[in-house]
Design a protein around this motif. Sequence first.
Motif, PDB file in Angstrom:
ATOM      1  N   THR A   1      17.351  -0.550 -56.324  1.00 51.22           N
ATOM      2  CA  THR A   1      15.429   0.089 -56.699  1.00 51.22           C
ATOM      3  C   THR A   1      15.008  -0.355 -58.371  1.00 51.22           C
ATOM      4  OG1 THR A   1      15.003   0.419 -54.781  1.00 51.22           O
ATOM      5  CG2 THR A   1      13.166   0.579 -56.601  1.00 51.22           C
TER       6      THR A   1
ATOM      7  N   ILE B   1      17.099  -3.401 -59.919  1.00 49.47           N
ATOM      8  CA  ILE B   1      16.048  -4.359 -60.354  1.00 49.47           C
ATOM      9  C   ILE B   1      14.949  -4.252 -60.805  1.00 49.47           C
ATOM     10  CG2 ILE B   1      14.123  -6.042 -58.441  1.00 49.47           C
ATOM     11  CD1 ILE B   1      15.830  -5.315 -56.079  1.00 49.47           C
TER      12      ILE B   1
ATOM     13  N   LEU C   1      19.347  -8.339 -56.209  1.00 49.56           N
ATOM     14  CA  LEU C   1      17.922  -8.721 -55.227  1.00 49.56           C
ATOM     15  C   LEU C   1      18.849  -8.526 -54.062  1.00 49.56           C
ATOM     16  CD1 LEU C   1      15.228 -10.970 -56.320  1.00 49.56           C
ATOM     17  CD2 LEU C   1      14.550  -8.992 -56.111  1.00 49.56           C
TER      18      LEU C   1
ATOM     19  N   GLN D   1      20.371  -5.376 -52.535  1.00 51.52           N
ATOM     20  CA  GLN D   1      19.018  -4.608 -51.420  1.00 51.52           C
ATOM     21  C   GLN D   1      18.682  -5.422 -50.440  1.00 51.52           C
ATOM     22  OE1 GLN D   1      15.331  -4.267 -53.765  1.00 51.52           O
ATOM     23  NE2 GLN D   1      15.551  -2.390 -53.572  1.00 51.52           N
TER      24      GLN D   1
ATOM     25  N   VAL E   1      17.050  -7.821 -50.072  1.00 48.09           N
ATOM     26  CA  VAL E   1      15.975  -9.115 -50.055  1.00 48.09           C
ATOM     27  C   VAL E   1      16.189 -10.063 -50.225  1.00 48.09           C
ATOM     28  CG1 VAL E   1      13.699  -9.776 -51.838  1.00 48.09           C
ATOM     29  CG2 VAL E   1      14.919  -7.587 -52.197  1.00 48.09           C
ATOM     30  N   ASN E   2      15.253 -10.734 -48.987  1.00 49.62           N
ATOM     31  CA  ASN E   2      15.435 -11.641 -48.483  1.00 49.62           C
ATOM     32  C   ASN E   2      13.720 -12.797 -49.339  1.00 49.62           C
ATOM     33  OD1 ASN E   2      16.155 -14.409 -47.105  1.00 49.62           O
ATOM     34  ND2 ASN E   2      15.441 -13.612 -45.038  1.00 49.62           N
ATOM     35  N   ASP E   3      13.153 -13.190 -49.828  1.00 44.56           N
ATOM     36  CA  ASP E   3      12.281 -14.560 -49.958  1.00 44.56           C
ATOM     37  C   ASP E   3      12.276 -14.836 -51.098  1.00 44.56           C
ATOM     38  OD1 ASP E   3      11.779 -12.448 -52.355  1.00 44.56           O
ATOM     39  OD2 ASP E   3      10.652 -10.424 -51.914  1.00 44.56           O
TER      40      ASP E   3
ATOM     41  N   ARG F   1      11.757 -14.780 -54.054  1.00 45.60           N
ATOM     42  CA  ARG F   1      12.618 -14.776 -55.761  1.00 45.60           C
ATOM     43  C   ARG F   1      14.001 -14.737 -55.669  1.00 45.60           C
ATOM     44  NH1 ARG F   1      10.622  -8.268 -55.023  1.00 45.60           N
ATOM     45  NH2 ARG F   1      11.655  -8.362 -53.392  1.00 45.60           N
TER      46      ARG F   1
END
Length: 252
Positions: free
Chosen positions: A195, A198, A228, A231, A233-235, A237
Amino acid sequence: ASSIASILFNIVKVTGRLDEALLLADKKVSYNRQAQVGPWTQLADETSRLQILTLMGKYEDVLYEIAEIRKRVPSLPLPSTPGHTGEEGLDPWQVLEAILDIGKMAATYSSQWHIAIDLGAEMDRVQAQRGADILQLTRSRFNNYSALLALGNIDDARSLLQECRQIFEDKRDIPGLGKVYAAIAELSHITGDQTAAIAFASRSLRYTYEVDEPQDCAISHNNLTNYLVRQGVNDFRILAHRLAAATIRLQI
């Protein structure tokens, strides 16, 4: 002949013709010896050779030659006032710092971290001796963080980056802030705080755009994407930053 060799050296260097550049650097060294120029001018010529050898990946050769040069330096005359050119028309302090910087680069690229730290410490001493200001000293010290991280000296690396961050903020050094936040992001990643990695990488990206160096912007986009992904993250970005990095590289 030496002056013309120097011009040709710069041309072939920037066009990536490293073998020719090395030959020209050797010729320039020979010409200046025949012209009986001063020792610092001859040493500056050797610096050009070392640059090319580093670009060619011949790190062991570079480090060996720099070790030999360091033995000679104490016997060479330095101007009484640091920062001023001597009789040779160049600043010996800059030549010395350039040699140490090349050595630190070669040691870093070849993962010889103890040598990198040793050369970094000598660079600090030389800069302090010539009266470098706090910002110059901090920029030089900052480059030691990667060796500390590689050796697992997490606490020392964290302390160094915190000190550098404070000085860069006090002096509003935008390039320095971009680099130090990228380094703190890397440190956060290594210590498992994705976190924070990022957050700091995002801050680094903003400062990198203020400096307006396209290559660094692409690297910052790519680094942020990596954090990302790690971590989970799956979007959008991830795709957005990958595309930004790719687009910038394509335009370059």
